[in-house]
Design a protein around this motif. Structure first.
Motif, short mmCIF file in Angstrom:
data_model
loop_
_atom_site.label_atom_id
_atom_site.label_comp_id
_atom_site.label_asym_id
_atom_site.label_seq_id
_atom_site.Cartn_x
_atom_site.Cartn_y
_atom_site.Cartn_z
N ASP A 128 0.04 -13.90 7.13
CA ASP A 128 1.45 -13.54 7.29
C ASP A 128 1.76 -12.79 8.57
O ASP A 128 2.82 -12.16 8.68
N LEU A 129 0.84 -12.82 9.54
CA LEU A 129 1.14 -12.20 10.84
C LEU A 129 1.90 -13.21 11.70
O LEU A 129 1.60 -14.40 11.68
N ASP A 130 2.88 -12.71 12.44
CA ASP A 130 3.70 -13.63 13.24
C ASP A 130 2.88 -14.28 14.35
O ASP A 130 3.14 -15.42 14.73
N ILE A 134 -5.74 -1.88 -3.95
CA ILE A 134 -4.94 -0.67 -4.22
C ILE A 134 -3.46 -1.02 -4.33
O ILE A 134 -2.79 -0.70 -5.31
N GLY A 135 -2.96 -1.70 -3.31
CA GLY A 135 -1.54 -2.02 -3.28
C GLY A 135 -1.15 -3.05 -4.34
O GLY A 135 -0.05 -2.98 -4.91
N LEU A 136 -2.05 -3.98 -4.60
CA LEU A 136 -1.75 -5.01 -5.61
C LEU A 136 -1.60 -4.38 -7.00
O LEU A 136 -0.69 -4.73 -7.76
N GLU A 137 -2.47 -3.41 -7.30
CA GLU A 137 -2.31 -2.68 -8.57
C GLU A 137 -1.03 -1.84 -8.54
O GLU A 137 -0.28 -1.82 -9.53
N ALA A 138 -0.80 -1.17 -7.42
CA ALA A 138 0.35 -0.28 -7.33
C ALA A 138 1.66 -1.04 -7.53
O ALA A 138 2.62 -0.52 -8.10
N GLN A 139 1.71 -2.29 -7.04
CA GLN A 139 2.93 -3.08 -7.23
C GLN A 139 3.24 -3.26 -8.71
O GLN A 139 4.38 -3.10 -9.15
N ARG A 140 2.20 -3.59 -9.49
CA ARG A 140 2.43 -3.79 -10.92
C ARG A 140 2.82 -2.48 -11.60
O ARG A 140 3.63 -2.45 -12.51
N GLN A 141 2.18 -1.39 -11.13
CA GLN A 141 2.46 -0.10 -11.76
C GLN A 141 3.85 0.42 -11.41
O GLN A 141 4.52 1.03 -12.24
N PRO A 166 0.19 -5.29 0.64
CA PRO A 166 0.84 -6.10 -0.41
C PRO A 166 2.35 -5.89 -0.47
O PRO A 166 3.10 -6.82 -0.79
N PHE A 167 2.80 -4.69 -0.15
CA PHE A 167 4.25 -4.44 -0.14
C PHE A 167 4.89 -5.09 1.09
O PHE A 167 6.05 -5.51 1.05
N TYR A 168 4.16 -5.14 2.19
CA TYR A 168 4.63 -5.85 3.40
C TYR A 168 4.86 -7.32 3.07
O TYR A 168 5.87 -7.92 3.45
N ARG A 169 3.90 -7.91 2.35
CA ARG A 169 4.04 -9.30 1.91
C ARG A 169 5.31 -9.47 1.06
O ARG A 169 6.08 -10.41 1.26
N ALA A 170 5.50 -8.54 0.11
CA ALA A 170 6.68 -8.63 -0.76
C ALA A 170 7.96 -8.53 0.06
O ALA A 170 8.94 -9.23 -0.22
N ASP A 171 7.96 -7.67 1.08
CA ASP A 171 9.13 -7.54 1.96
C ASP A 171 9.45 -8.87 2.62
O ASP A 171 10.62 -9.26 2.76
N ARG A 172 8.41 -9.56 3.10
CA ARG A 172 8.62 -10.84 3.78
C ARG A 172 9.26 -11.85 2.83
O ARG A 172 10.07 -12.68 3.27
N GLY A 182 13.01 -10.06 1.85
CA GLY A 182 13.94 -9.59 2.87
C GLY A 182 14.18 -8.09 2.81
O GLY A 182 14.91 -7.54 3.64
N ARG A 183 13.58 -7.43 1.83
CA ARG A 183 13.67 -5.97 1.73
C ARG A 183 12.95 -5.33 2.92
O ARG A 183 12.09 -5.95 3.54
N LYS A 184 13.31 -4.08 3.24
CA LYS A 184 12.62 -3.42 4.34
C LYS A 184 12.09 -2.07 3.90
O LYS A 184 12.80 -1.05 3.95
N THR A 185 10.83 -2.06 3.49
CA THR A 185 10.16 -0.81 3.13
C THR A 185 9.80 -0.06 4.41
O THR A 185 9.44 -0.68 5.41
N GLN A 186 9.89 1.26 4.36
CA GLN A 186 9.40 2.05 5.49
C GLN A 186 7.92 2.37 5.27
O GLN A 186 7.55 2.91 4.21
N PHE A 187 7.07 1.98 6.22
CA PHE A 187 5.64 2.25 6.13
C PHE A 187 5.28 3.36 7.10
O PHE A 187 5.46 3.19 8.31
#
Lengths: 436, 436
Positions: free
Chosen positions: A22-24, A240-247, A274-280, A283-288
């Motif tokens: 998923d890198l440009d 870590i992030g994949l679990e955190a998404q479900r939680q 994993p949250f970056y992937r979900a943003d893509r 269209g949401r924009k999480t601040q990292f």
């Protein structure tokens, strides 16, 4: 109010997420340390397992976690997600603060997430021993644990000054059957060279890397293992992030901000990608927010360039944020954040404006860590304390603006083996480091 | 196979179980240290909160846990129940080994289970500070944590030799806002007396108790707090067994044997007593195994008699198993198991043949603890290691006989602050103690 979000063992994700899909633009290739030409992955075979090398360059979006690795993960994973409700009340903030607690692992940090698959893949390929280096000791203890789990030996070169100052970490490595050698040592030609120059050398991560690599190269059935920086390491940490998404779904919240500390970048990438992937997708924009110490400001003051991974210029060159391979940071307590370089994946996402880096001074960081410990009953590792401090600063801003942000902290580990740092802070003996 | 059994926060039991409702004969009353006559509970008011004194003599079968205490418990409770599947495989045993992990608490042991309600009840009654003593530091850190949670001060007298040898525990107490004083100290008349006799005294639990009691008696709004031994302390610890009962149901198993270590007896009682109650209802007969060190064999070699709780003979006399209030055990690493006496409730159940005591040598105990750590990735506290060793011995017997017993270990805490003990064992420097 519910503040602890457990997943059942059978809800453990069975695939890692590979951001290279998923890198440009694809990542820039490593360069050979001699020729400075792009280096074929096969050149790494002397050092790393075949599977890790394949994962290093894979662009598959998901990679299956082998069943024997899942079996070991399930001894402590999924790790808990917690809401820091008491901290929120203390800060009188409308923000909601969650943290994903990797301190639940056998060695108290996220490092086991990659140590276990690295040891497993090596064992499958007939390797009998892994060598590595460790500074603060989190990585060395994780690899020792993983190796003995798969019936392999593990030799850890520990920076001599840490070896002497952190006897408890050393004992943990031995408890998990690891061989531990203070570096520089007389076990390698490199070590003997360093000792000839200075018989009382306190050692450095750069020296220890040289020794661990040399021992792997000259020994039978032995390979080397790295605990951060590389693409396959970051891949393994995405559990870590994949679990955190479900939680976070269980908690009924979506994070507006994700905060983690960065040394080599792997724990931060693990929760963030994993949250970056979900943003893509959405269209949401999480601040990292990637948090580093003032004393070693790789992202905030370093520049992107090809640089070596070690002081002795023996590793391939990676295109990454770096303070220069000869950068020597002051002796801050967050030993895991004292590295001159940064994972190429994290560097790229900073370059592209996806990740916001920020640096803090350790005195402010420890003051926040103490507040967190008192409110939540968990003492953060000095590294983790950087993320905690940044999250608390954001939550305090929310108290001013009235914004009810949802903040998710990648809580990389507990501080049980770093209490001397807390002692220094409580004694008022911790120094404020001017940025270099 | 499922090996981790979590309860949701809303499944936390909201009542403790009081075994005094189910003893065949009531407990013998404490005697006044001066008159040696039975002592009315009101005589304890100078030391303890009213509610704890009421609980000390209550014969109500269940006692409600106050909502503010539940709120704090929920920060880490219910603690996980785990199946030690890897250990079973290592021992090639048909036995099933479960352990209830109290290391998940803020200070890494079961001690917070009673520290929190003791601090809460005191705060409600207008008390501003609690004093106590600590040896190894588990109790001191738990009470410091609990006091700061309810906005109270906490003064901990720490045995001087431990204060000097366990800097990490000391720092944890300070991190949780506790005041910590090496004992003997010049803060009390008793301490000054001890120092006058020996300016370099290493201290003892007996001296520290005297100092903590004196400071509570002479200070405004200050009471004293005890971390084991008394009935109300054991009551609070039953939260462990009550959770474990529900979790064993989730696992679809009923324990044939319950194993715990005993110092003052509270963690053992905490896991065992709810199952004792269930036995009385069902007619089932669980084996309860209380494990102590050879070096301090209170149950296996002591006798039941009225004895003082401290060396200086200032406490009420309790009818309990005791090695004599002037007994000085050798300096074993399981600091929490070095007490001369035993909880009257545990003593009674040993006397009545309900609990089977057994003693082991620390060298064998640490050898088992290392095996457990490597198999399960959790390093037991030296105290807990006694229970682990006993359970492993039972499991090895099962491997011989072919019996498939279900064993439940009360895993009282992790060993992160006791790694020097592991270091001594790994160095081969741990001494075998002949029983006294």
């Amino acid at each position: 109010m519910k503040t602890l979000f457990h997943l059942d063992q059978n809800e453990l994700p069975n695939q890692w997420y590979n951001v290279q899909a998923d890198l440009d633009r694809p990542l820039d290739p490593p360069l050979h340390p001699g020729t400075r030409e792009p280096m074929p992955p096969s050149d790494l075979h002397a050092l790393f397992s075949e599977t890790c090398i394949a994962q290093e360059i894979s662009t598959d979006r998901t990679i299956d976690i082998p069943e024997p690795v899942l079996d070991v993960y399930r001894r402590w994973r999924p790790t808990p997600l917690q809401r820091a409700l008491n901290l929120e009340r203390l800060l009188e903030t409308p923000a909601k603060i969650f943290f994903k607690y990797e301190g639940a692992s056998p060695t108290g940090s996220h490092k086991t997430n990659t140590a276990v698959p690295q040891a497993y893949y090596s064992q499958v390929e007939g390797i009998k021993r892994l060598t590595t280096e460790t500074g603060a000791g989190q990585w060395g203890s994780a690899l020792a644990y993983a190796c003995q789990t798969f019936g392999m030996d593990c030799t850890v070169f520990m920076v001599r000054i840490s070896f002497e100052q952190k006897p408890y970490r050393k004992t943990m490595i031995r408890t998990f059957n690891g061989e531990i050698i203070p570096s520089p040592s007389d076990r390698t030609a490199a070590g003997r060279r360093f000792l000839a120059q200075d018989p009382n050398s306190p050692g450095s991560l750069g020296m220890a890397i040289s020794e661990a690599i040399e021992l792997a190269m000259v020994s039978e059935n032995t390979k080397y293992s790295l605990g951060s920086l590389l693409n396959h390491v970051l891949l393994h940490q995405t559990i870590i992030g994949l679990e955190a998404q479900r939680q976070m779904e269980l908690a009924g919240e979506t994070p507006d901000v994700i905060v983690g500390c960065v040394g080599g970048g792997s724990n931060f990438a693990g929760i963030a990608l994993p949250f970056y992937r979900a943003d893509r997708l959405s269209g949401r924009k999480t601040q990292f927010v990637a948090v580093e110490p003032h004393a070693c400001p790789t992202l905030t003051e370093g520049s992107i360039k090809y640089d070596f991974g070690d002081t002795a210029q023996t590793t391939p060159l990676l295109r990454m944020h770096s303070l220069g391979h000869d950068f020597v940071p002051p002796p801050i307590h967050a030993g895991g954040l004292r590295y001159h370089g940064m994972a190429p994946i994290v560097s790229r996402l900073v370059e592209d404006g996806i990740i916001d880096p920020i640096a803090y001074d350790q005195v402010d960081v420890f003051a926040s860590a103490i507040q967190f410990a008192r409110a939540q009953g968990i003492i953060p590792a000095p590294e983790t304390a950087h993320a905690v401090h940044a999250a608390m600063e954001i939550a305090k801003d929310c108290a001013q603006t009235g914004e009810a942000k949802t903040i998710l902290i990648g809580f990389s580990g507990h501080g049980h083996f770093d209490m001397s740092a807390y002692s220094s802070f409580l004694d008022g003996a911790l120094r404020r480091n001017a940025s270099p």
